[in-house]
Design a protein around this motif. Structure first.
Motif, PDB file in Angstrom:
ATOM      1  N   LEU A 188      10.008   1.703   2.131  1.00  0.00           N
ATOM      2  CA  LEU A 188      10.975   1.823   1.040  1.00  0.00           C
ATOM      3  C   LEU A 188      10.302   1.657  -0.317  1.00  0.00           C
ATOM      4  O   LEU A 188      10.616   2.371  -1.274  1.00  0.00           O
ATOM      5  CB  LEU A 188      12.087   0.791   1.212  1.00  0.00           C
ATOM      6  N   ARG A 189       9.371   0.711  -0.400  1.00  0.00           N
ATOM      7  CA  ARG A 189       8.684   0.473  -1.679  1.00  0.00           C
ATOM      8  C   ARG A 189       7.820   1.677  -2.077  1.00  0.00           C
ATOM      9  O   ARG A 189       7.665   1.964  -3.261  1.00  0.00           O
ATOM     10  CB  ARG A 189       7.820  -0.784  -1.575  1.00  0.00           C
ATOM     11  N   ASN A 190       7.260   2.352  -1.087  1.00  0.00           N
ATOM     12  CA  ASN A 190       6.393   3.495  -1.380  1.00  0.00           C
ATOM     13  C   ASN A 190       7.181   4.785  -1.582  1.00  0.00           C
ATOM     14  O   ASN A 190       6.597   5.806  -1.950  1.00  0.00           O
ATOM     15  CB  ASN A 190       5.387   3.693  -0.244  1.00  0.00           C
ATOM     16  N   ALA A 191       8.482   4.739  -1.326  1.00  0.00           N
ATOM     17  CA  ALA A 191       9.273   5.976  -1.337  1.00  0.00           C
ATOM     18  C   ALA A 191      10.330   5.993  -2.424  1.00  0.00           C
ATOM     19  O   ALA A 191      11.312   6.715  -2.312  1.00  0.00           O
ATOM     20  CB  ALA A 191       9.934   6.169   0.025  1.00  0.00           C
ATOM     21  N   GLY A 192      10.157   5.213  -3.475  1.00  0.00           N
ATOM     22  CA  GLY A 192      11.107   5.293  -4.575  1.00  0.00           C
ATOM     23  C   GLY A 192      11.851   4.015  -4.882  1.00  0.00           C
ATOM     24  O   GLY A 192      12.660   3.977  -5.816  1.00  0.00           O
ATOM     25  N   MET A 193      11.606   2.943  -4.113  1.00  0.00           N
ATOM     26  CA  MET A 193      12.229   1.642  -4.396  1.00  0.00           C
ATOM     27  C   MET A 193      11.108   0.608  -4.551  1.00  0.00           C
ATOM     28  O   MET A 193      10.911  -0.255  -3.696  1.00  0.00           O
ATOM     29  CB  MET A 193      13.177   1.233  -3.265  1.00  0.00           C
ATOM     30  N   PRO A 194      10.336   0.669  -5.621  1.00  0.00           N
ATOM     31  CA  PRO A 194       9.142  -0.171  -5.750  1.00  0.00           C
ATOM     32  C   PRO A 194       9.414  -1.668  -5.749  1.00  0.00           C
ATOM     33  O   PRO A 194       8.519  -2.464  -5.444  1.00  0.00           O
ATOM     34  CB  PRO A 194       8.530   0.277  -7.084  1.00  0.00           C
ATOM     35  N   ASP A 195      10.636  -2.083  -6.091  1.00  0.00           N
ATOM     36  CA  ASP A 195      10.962  -3.512  -6.129  1.00  0.00           C
ATOM     37  C   ASP A 195      11.779  -3.950  -4.920  1.00  0.00           C
ATOM     38  O   ASP A 195      12.312  -5.069  -4.901  1.00  0.00           O
ATOM     39  CB  ASP A 195      11.725  -3.854  -7.401  1.00  0.00           C
ATOM     40  N   ALA A 196      11.912  -3.096  -3.904  1.00  0.00           N
ATOM     41  CA  ALA A 196      12.731  -3.425  -2.731  1.00  0.00           C
ATOM     42  C   ALA A 196      12.306  -4.763  -2.138  1.00  0.00           C
ATOM     43  O   ALA A 196      11.124  -5.105  -2.097  1.00  0.00           O
ATOM     44  CB  ALA A 196      12.616  -2.319  -1.683  1.00  0.00           C
TER      45      ALA A 196
END
Length: 576
Positions: A269-277
């Motif tokens: 998720l962090r690598n796919a557009g949610m860097p602060d997930a």
């Protein structure tokens, strides 16, 4: 100096459901109004707009908000201040009245229950709007319920809010309306309802994927007998409780394997557009929470934040985590309903609580959408009752008084005895000892449907599901899960064919008989394909089609359904 009247022109734009509810509220102008909206939909913003309207036109002179926890008091006060409504979050019963600098105060249900006469006097002194946040808490104990009734029966207006299923007990909730149905039972009636299915369609909340993990568990009884059971297999409720507890044991292999998988999903998720997930582990007790935090550090190499109780520093730790870059948070009950950490996108449900109310509260922490395409992933034990709750995310529930208890449901009391807090009696440890547990991805539940076949932790098959793109619409999630399942089954079929010894050309070997587990997987796949076809033909959500099949055929969600029940639903959907 008296608090200034809030300016409506500077109020943030409302969502469609909030506008509809506000129009309905202003049209009725009745003392009581109940709004049910799924977690993350914006109940706080709606309530504050109602308060601003009533303060602006002089209908009320003061506002009192009643919240479940101390942390939510601060959260309410901050949200209100942003729109020009000043609420005293530090008000104590001994203060009797708020300063003139405030439009009102934020208190807890416990405060009201301890001194209802204080809040009654405050309410009668000025025309007051009382906002009862998560109103189902007022039915939790006679002290709280009676206190709320006594304190606020004289209020000019009362606005009741809730985002989760109403209570499963028979305690009437103060100021909530009940209507008698055709079955003679009283059901709560809401004036505005905005469910998860509606919010998902509108893009207000995230699609939630439930990754259910089974596995082999072993434990020793007080008689010295060693027992083994597989999570997700049919067994008695006491065995389910013991197997569940064994899986959640920090000393076993199940939790490290699931935490490793959850952290891998978080990285995707962090690598796919949610860097602060961020991820949240929900634990049953404080000692276990600390052990889970150590496991997270071992698995990820990073320390996890820990929130153990509603103490003086808990709110500050939650607020810090909400805006930090830290990956994981471990909590015991503290991070529940209403707590706002929008970056939470991965959850591990590692607690014994299994009521619909608590489950919905917990899952509500992950659904708040910030931008289009964000998804949420929740890892949970493959326990029939939890699978049923996961499959019924879109169900809308009312509070029913006098309903017979469901004897087929999971016995929370039994599980509570099996998973008693370590700070209580040590008798449980004398009667029970966890020996081992291993994790295996059993199935993925989305939109009421079950996808996938068993995949060992750490295998490429598991990675196929953990690696689903992080930014997807609900339809794209369903499509990709169907594709993954088809590929998984095709690969398994090729492996079986390759392993089969060559036979003379003239001989046609009959197909090998399928086990019950294989038949269930095949039938679930066929049912999901038919439901998907129905969805594309009618536009109805997958979950509503599955719900209609359950209504017609009876039985539990497809994740728990028997072979016979799946076959009946397949036959039924083909006739729709």
């Amino acid at each position: 100096m008296a608090a200034r009247t809030p300016t409506l022109d500077t109020f943030p734009a409302l969502r469609a459901w909030q506008r509809r509810a506000l129009v309905e509220y202003l049209r009725r102008r009745e003392p009581d109004f109940t709004a049910v909206a799924t977690p993350g939909a914006g109940k706080t913003t709606f309530a504050l707009r109602v308060a601003a309207e009533l303060l602006a036109d002089g209908s009320v002179e003061a506002v009192t908000v009643v919240a479940p926890t101390e942390h939510l008091k601060a959260q309410w006060a901050q949200a209100a201040a942003r729109v020009g409504i000043q609420l005293d979050a530090a008000f104590r019963n001994a203060d009797l009245h708020s300063s003139a600098d405030f439009h009102g105060a934020v208190v807890t249900y416990a405060q009201v229950g301890m001194a209802p006469q204080v809040h009654r006097r405050r309410t009668l002194t000025r025309r007051t709007l009382v906002v009862l946040d998560e109103i189902h808490h007022a039915g939790g104990s006679r002290t709280w319920g009676d206190g709320v009734q006594a304190a606020f029966e004289g209020a000019e207006r009362r606005l009741m809010l809730t985002g989760t299923p109403f209570r499963s007990d028979d305690n009437p909730i103060p100021f909530v309306s009940y209507e008698r149905g055709g079955d003679g039972l009283l059901r709560s009636r809401a004036d505005s309802v905005y469910g998860y299915a509606d919010a998902l369609h509108d893009g207000v909340v995230r699609p939630v994927l439930f990754l259910a993990y089974s596995g082999e568990t072993r434990w020793r009884t007080n008689a010295g007998e060693e027992l083994a059971a597989r999570l997700g297999e049919p067994m008695t409720q006491d065995l389910i409780a013991q197997a569940w507890r064994t899986a959640l044991d920090p000393a076993g292999d199940w939790m490290p394997q699931v935490l490793r998988a959850a952290d891998a999903r978080l990285t995707v998720l962090r690598n796919a557009g949610m860097p602060d997930a961020a991820g949240l582990v929900i634990a049953s007790d404080q000692q276990t929470a600390r052990s889970y935090a150590k496991l997270i550090e071992q698995v990820t190499g990073e320390k996890a934040a820990v929130v153990l109780s509603d103490d003086a520093g808990a709110s500050a730790r939650i607020a810090t985590f909400a805006t930090a870059e830290q990956r994981w948070l471990v909590a015991v009950r503290m991070v529940s309903e209403g707590v706002d950490i929008p970056r939470l996108a991965v959850g591990v449900y590692a607690t014994s609580a299994s009521t619909p109310l608590y489950f919905a509260q917990a899952i509500g922490r992950f659904v708040r959408a910030r931008r289009p395409g964000e998804t949420a992933s929740v890892f949970l034990p493959s326990v029939p009752h939890l699978l049923g709750l996961a499959s019924e995310m879109e169900a809308e529930r009312d509070h029913v008084l006098g309903k017979p208890k469901d004897q087929d449901g999971f016995d929370d009391d039994l599980l509570e005895r099996a998973q008693r807090d370590d700070q209580a009696s040590g008798e449980l440890e004398k009667r029970y000892a966890a020996l081992s547990a291993t994790a295996e991805l059993d199935q993925v539940i989305f939109d009421g449907a079950s996808f996938g076949t068993a995949a060992q932790a750490g295998t490429p098959e598991e990675e196929e599901y953990l690696g689903l793109p992080g930014l997807l619409t609900a339809d794209q999630v369903a499509m990709l899960l169907s594709k993954r399942q088809a590929e998984q089954l095709a690969a398994a079929s090729r492996r079986r064919t390759a392993a089969r010894p060559a036979e003379p050309a003239a001989t046609t070997a009959p197909p090998a008989p399928m086990s019950a587990a294989q038949r269930r997987v095949a039938l679930r796949r066929q049912l999901n394909a038919l439901v998907a076809a129905r969805h594309h033909h009618t536009g109805q959500p997958h979950g509503k089609i599955h719900a209609e099949l359950r209504r017609r055929c009876g039985g539990p969600p497809s994740a728990q359904a028997t072979i016979e029940q799946l076959e009946e639903r397949i036959a039924t959907v083909q006739t729709l």
